[in-house]
Design a protein around this motif. Structure first.
Motif, short mmCIF file in Angstrom:
data_model
loop_
_atom_site.label_atom_id
_atom_site.label_comp_id
_atom_site.label_asym_id
_atom_site.label_seq_id
_atom_site.Cartn_x
_atom_site.Cartn_y
_atom_site.Cartn_z
N ALA A 21 0.83 -1.18 0.02
CA ALA A 21 -0.09 0.19 0.00
C ALA A 21 0.80 1.34 -0.10
O ALA A 21 0.39 2.34 -0.39
N TRP A 22 2.15 1.33 0.57
CA TRP A 22 2.76 2.57 0.76
C TRP A 22 2.88 3.34 -0.42
O TRP A 22 2.54 4.54 -0.73
N PRO A 23 3.30 2.89 -1.81
CA PRO A 23 3.33 3.54 -3.04
C PRO A 23 2.06 4.42 -3.22
O PRO A 23 2.21 5.68 -3.47
N THR A 28 -0.82 9.52 -3.04
CA THR A 28 -2.21 10.46 -2.76
C THR A 28 -1.63 11.52 -1.57
O THR A 28 -2.14 12.61 -1.77
N ALA A 29 -0.88 11.17 -0.85
CA ALA A 29 -0.43 12.08 0.40
C ALA A 29 0.39 13.24 -0.19
O ALA A 29 -0.02 14.34 0.13
N LEU A 30 1.34 13.03 -1.01
CA LEU A 30 1.72 13.94 -1.90
C LEU A 30 1.02 14.93 -2.44
O LEU A 30 1.11 16.06 -2.36
N ALA A 37 8.31 15.57 2.73
CA ALA A 37 8.42 15.07 4.05
C ALA A 37 7.03 14.93 4.73
O ALA A 37 6.83 13.91 5.55
N LEU A 38 6.25 16.06 4.51
CA LEU A 38 4.83 15.80 4.99
C LEU A 38 4.14 14.62 4.55
O LEU A 38 3.29 14.11 5.19
N ALA A 39 4.28 14.16 3.23
CA ALA A 39 3.52 13.19 2.79
C ALA A 39 4.15 11.78 3.55
O ALA A 39 3.07 10.99 3.70
N GLU A 40 5.37 11.78 3.66
CA GLU A 40 5.88 10.40 4.42
C GLU A 40 5.26 10.55 5.76
O GLU A 40 4.75 9.34 6.23
N ASP A 41 5.17 11.67 6.30
CA ASP A 41 4.56 11.66 7.81
C ASP A 41 3.14 11.34 7.67
O ASP A 41 2.59 10.51 8.58
N LEU A 42 2.64 11.91 6.89
CA LEU A 42 1.19 11.66 6.70
C LEU A 42 0.73 10.12 6.53
O LEU A 42 0.01 9.29 7.03
N THR A 74 -6.66 11.97 8.10
CA THR A 74 -5.46 12.76 8.98
C THR A 74 -5.18 13.93 8.16
O THR A 74 -5.08 15.06 8.73
N ALA A 75 -5.38 13.95 6.94
CA ALA A 75 -4.89 15.14 6.08
C ALA A 75 -6.11 16.01 6.17
O ALA A 75 -5.73 17.45 6.28
N THR A 76 -7.29 15.69 6.40
CA THR A 76 -8.56 16.66 6.51
C THR A 76 -8.23 17.05 7.92
O THR A 76 -8.35 18.71 7.95
#
Length: 191
Positions: A21-23, A28-30, A37-42, A74-76
């Motif tokens: 699921a990571w990729p 999506t996070a990016l 860095a924020l995407a990785e944290d998310l 979490t992003a929301t």
């Protein structure tokens, strides 16, 4: 007749989920947060939340959808925080980037993160979930905790804003995607 206790998923199954699921979660996070860095944290936060509920998950096949929901939720919540909207303490003030062309230096490639950054957070989330994660209106509404009507209106507004930002030469869909092959393309020449 003795009842057999159902077992929860194993740590090995969670490790496999992370690997598979990571990729997609990272992409999506990016697209949502516009920062590596924020995407990785998310993604790490979403996977940690998934793992905290791991013993209660009965269908390992549904765990990927659970992790995506944790990521979007979490992003929301991050979007609602004032500090997420670019107000970060720094030693020096950055120069404003007022002349940035979203098509990039060559004029025919679009800097997707720069364009998406100009959309409101909910519009950005709808575009990412609908067009890049290929979710239905209903799935997007469920993930964002809104109605299908809100997804449709936010998609329409986002596409209008993208047309305004990108100008001529970019093909955007006229409405929300109805198939799994919707794409956003540029009109430039590709060698």
């Amino acid at each position: 007749m003795a009842l057999r206790a159902s077992r929860g998923p194993t740590d090995e199954e969670f490790a496999e989920l992370v690997h598979v699921a990571w990729p997609g979660l990272y992409r999506t996070a990016l697209l949502l947060v516009r920062d590596h860095a924020l995407a990785e944290d998310l993604v790490q936060t979403a996977l940690a939340r998934t793992y905290s509920r791991w013993s209660g998950i009965r269908d390992v096949g549904a765990a990927r959808a659970y992790a995506r929901r944790a990521l979007v939720t979490t992003a929301t919540s991050w979007f609602r925080r004032r500090s997420f909207h670019g107000e970060r303490p720094t030693a020096e003030l950055p120069e404003p980037d007022t002349d940035r062309d979203p098509r990039g230096p060559t004029g025919d490639r679009i800097d997707l993160l720069a364009v998406l950054a100009q959309l409101a957070p909910r519009q950005r989330a709808v575009v990412v979930l609908r067009y890049y994660d290929d979710l239905s209106v209903e799935e997007t509404a469920d993930l964002l905790g809104v109605t299908t009507g809100t997804v449709k209106s936010q998609t329409s507004a986002a596409l209008d804003n993208l047309r305004r930002l990108l100008g001529d030469g970019v093909d955007l869909p006229d409405e929300t995607p109805t198939s799994t092959t919707t794409t956003i393309t540029t009109g430039g020449h590709h060698g």
